[in-house]
Design an enzyme around this catalytic site. Structure first.
Site, mmCIF file in Angstrom:
data_model
loop_
_atom_site.group_PDB
_atom_site.id
_atom_site.type_symbol
_atom_site.label_atom_id
_atom_site.label_comp_id
_atom_site.label_asym_id
_atom_site.label_seq_id
_atom_site.Cartn_x
_atom_site.Cartn_y
_atom_site.Cartn_z
ATOM 1 N N ASP A 15 0.761 -0.883 -0.172
ATOM 2 C CA ASP A 15 -0.003 0.034 -0.118
ATOM 3 C C ASP A 15 0.976 1.119 -0.027
ATOM 4 O O ASP A 15 1.749 1.456 0.858
ATOM 5 C CB ASP A 15 -0.926 -0.102 1.249
ATOM 6 C CG ASP A 15 -1.837 1.097 1.315
ATOM 7 O OD1 ASP A 15 -2.916 1.193 0.545
ATOM 8 O OD2 ASP A 15 -1.505 2.247 1.944
ATOM 9 N N ASP A 109 -3.865 2.614 -5.124
ATOM 10 C CA ASP A 109 -2.469 2.390 -4.547
ATOM 11 C C ASP A 109 -2.131 1.256 -3.652
ATOM 12 O O ASP A 109 -1.305 1.224 -2.805
ATOM 13 C CB ASP A 109 -2.592 3.643 -3.416
ATOM 14 C CG ASP A 109 -2.888 3.573 -2.283
ATOM 15 O OD1 ASP A 109 -4.246 2.701 -2.287
ATOM 16 O OD2 ASP A 109 -2.453 4.070 -1.302
ATOM 17 N N GLU A 110 -3.089 0.050 -3.915
ATOM 18 C CA GLU A 110 -2.720 -1.103 -3.118
ATOM 19 C C GLU A 110 -3.111 -2.338 -3.713
ATOM 20 O O GLU A 110 -4.032 -2.242 -4.736
ATOM 21 C CB GLU A 110 -3.456 -1.060 -1.649
ATOM 22 C CG GLU A 110 -4.883 -1.216 -1.814
ATOM 23 C CD GLU A 110 -5.391 -0.998 -0.261
ATOM 24 O OE1 GLU A 110 -5.332 -2.027 0.473
ATOM 25 O OE2 GLU A 110 -5.993 0.158 -0.271
HETATM 26 N N1 DCP Z 1 -9.003 8.646 -0.855
HETATM 27 C C1 DCP Z 1 -9.897 9.327 -1.325
HETATM 28 N N2 DCP Z 1 -10.946 9.425 -0.193
HETATM 29 C C2 DCP Z 1 -10.892 8.794 0.792
HETATM 30 C C3 DCP Z 1 -9.539 7.899 0.985
HETATM 31 C C4 DCP Z 1 -8.552 7.881 0.011
HETATM 32 O O1 DCP Z 1 -9.863 9.945 -2.265
HETATM 33 N N3 DCP Z 1 -11.678 8.918 1.867
HETATM 34 C C5 DCP Z 1 -7.584 8.577 -1.903
HETATM 35 C C6 DCP Z 1 -6.480 9.382 -1.735
HETATM 36 C C7 DCP Z 1 -5.548 8.531 -1.021
HETATM 37 C C8 DCP Z 1 -5.748 7.235 -1.780
HETATM 38 O O2 DCP Z 1 -7.093 7.169 -2.108
HETATM 39 O O3 DCP Z 1 -4.243 9.102 -1.205
HETATM 40 C C9 DCP Z 1 -5.247 5.895 -0.950
HETATM 41 O O4 DCP Z 1 -5.971 6.091 0.317
HETATM 42 P P1 DCP Z 1 -5.355 5.307 1.554
HETATM 43 O O5 DCP Z 1 -6.581 4.982 2.168
HETATM 44 O O6 DCP Z 1 -4.421 4.336 1.235
HETATM 45 O O7 DCP Z 1 -4.643 6.364 2.225
HETATM 46 P P2 DCP Z 1 -3.113 7.200 1.827
HETATM 47 O O8 DCP Z 1 -2.679 6.322 0.717
HETATM 48 O O9 DCP Z 1 -3.598 8.633 1.498
HETATM 49 O O10 DCP Z 1 -2.353 7.198 3.273
HETATM 50 P P3 DCP Z 1 -1.877 5.765 4.023
HETATM 51 O O11 DCP Z 1 -0.381 6.286 3.923
HETATM 52 O O12 DCP Z 1 -2.421 5.873 5.338
HETATM 53 O O13 DCP Z 1 -1.954 4.485 3.001
HETATM 54 CA CA CA Z 2 -2.175 4.141 1.088
HETATM 55 CA CA CA Z 3 -4.970 2.301 0.020
#
Ligand code: DCP
Ligand code: CA
Ligand code: CA
Length: 362
Positions: A15, A109-110
């Site tokens: 991720d 992203d995962e």
């Molecule tokens: N995303 C979004 N709305 C949300 C959650 C996420 O648009 N409510 C998008 C933005 C994030 C991406 O999806 O960058 C990936 O979500 P993740 O939950 O994996 O969170 P992040 O990658 O941002 O952070 P982490 O480092 O906790 O994985």
């Molecule tokens: Ca992420």
């Molecule tokens: Ca994710």
């Protein structure tokens, strides 16, 4: 339940860290080291992603921009650029596919990777995960976190455990103890509402969850109760399904001239079933619901479905099911111009407890 080293799989979950925000910081030196939020623009905007610098102020995904601004007055709001995120997503997927074909993306992203057998001759899943992380960084200048374990649930939990830029292995022999100590809100699939409900039942961690019977959990939480029952015991036999996004897989044929005789129809149906099973196996797209489509010469169309207790994985299962459904269809003496078969209901969360047989050394 005893976990032995035989019938175990090696699953990696990867991720990306603060995905959208990290891409923006990479492409925009001004944003580096600063609290930024992607999205959240406009009066009623919501934060999509927050950089780790912003998280220190308590800014998180799904928070309204208004609250985010209050928590962090210097917060920089950035417009999302989905093409850039898609490009990174495709790039990391290509890296994953160099190690195994069993890659199941969960979002941009995962992904889960099943590396029980893989393409690189590496001695351990942990080394593969490390190499994948390194390559992602070298090739995209972005960091990812990786979790390694014996099933999807544990691998996903592990990737979250040392975030950001972390790597964590839950060994088979540690799995049960790890889950016992895991706070209930950290369980994948337990949202805020469920966590609260569990707290009211006296469940605060895996150990508490384990005290409940499957029957009681289903009574309180519906079908997902069975999922909770199994993950409390570190059991998750869901396969890594490369074409999970796909909801069904099918094959059909329009005939050169309309058909009437039942034996002609069965003959054609068998050829379609042969096509379909090939597609099912190629895509590893196993499902339990089989549907027959019949289009008549007046272009009217009917479909008949049946859901079986087991996933359709062989021609024998597919053909038995096809005959069973087809024999119950009333063709009303009409001519048929098209027949189709499809299988749906691919990969659902309810399958966690199904038995799985595999052999390898961890
Ligand atoms: N995303 C979004 N709305 C949300 C959650 C996420 O648009 N409510 C998008 C933005 C994030 C991406 O999806 O960058 C990936 O979500 P993740 O939950 O994996 O969170 P992040 O990658 O941002 O952070 P982490 O480092 O906790 O994985
Ligand atoms: Ca992420
Ligand atoms: Ca994710």
């Amino acid at each position: 339940m005893e976990i032995s080293n035989h019938n175990l799989r090696k699953i990696i979950h990867v991720d990306m860290d603060a995905f959208f925000a990290s891409v923006e910081q990479r492409d925009n030196p001004d944003y580096r080291g600063k609290p930024i939020a992607v999205g959240g623009l406009g009066q009623r905007g919501v934060v999509a992603a927050a950089s780790y610098e912003a998280r220190k102020y308590g800014v998180y995904s799904a928070m309204s921009s208004k609250i985010a601004r209050k928590k962090c007055p210097f917060l920089i709001f950035v417009h999302p650029r989905f093409e850039a995120y898609k490009q990174v997503s495709d790039h990391i997927r290509q890296i994953f596919l160099e190690y195994t074909d069993l890659v199941e993306p969960l979002s941009l992203d995962e992904a889960y990777l099943d590396v029980t057998s893989h393409k690189k001759g590496k001695p351990s899943a942990t080394l593969i995960a490390k190499e994948i992380k390194d390559r992602i960084y070298q090739e995209t200048s972005l960091t990812a976190s990786a979790g390694i374990s014996i099933n999807k649930f544990l691998a996903k939990t592990a990737s979250d455990y040392r975030k950001p830029n972390g790597i964590f292995l839950i060994k088979p022999e540690d799995a049960e103890a790890f889950v016992e100590n895991l706070p209930i809100e950290k369980f994948y699939g337990v949202g805020k509402v469920t966590a609260k409900k569990m707290n009211q039942l006296g469940i605060f961690n895996g150990f508490d969850l384990k005290k409940f019977s499957e029957y009681d959990l289903i009574r309180h939480f519906g079908k997902t109760g069975s999922y909770y029952y199994h993950i409390a015991r570190a059991i998750d036999n869901r396969k890594v399904e490369p074409f999970r996004a796909q909801k069904s897989v099918g094959a059909e044929n329009t005939f050169e001239s309309d058909l009437y005789e039942k034996e002609d129809l069965l003959f054609e149906l068998k050829a379609i079933a042969n096509d379909l099973i090939e597609r099912i196996i190629k895509a590893q797209a196993f499902g339990r619901t089989l549907t027959i489509k019949v289009k008549f010469n007046d272009f009217k169309q009917i479909t008949r479905s049946k859901t079986f207790s087991e996933e359709i994985e062989t021609m024998e299962q597919l053909w038995d099911g096809t005959c069973e459904i087809f024999n119950s269809v009333d063709l009303k003496d009409q001519k048929v111009r098209l027949l189709g078969l499809s299988v749906s209901g691919l990969g659902s969360i309810e399958k966690v407890g199904e038995p799985l047989q595999l052999t390898f050394d961890f």
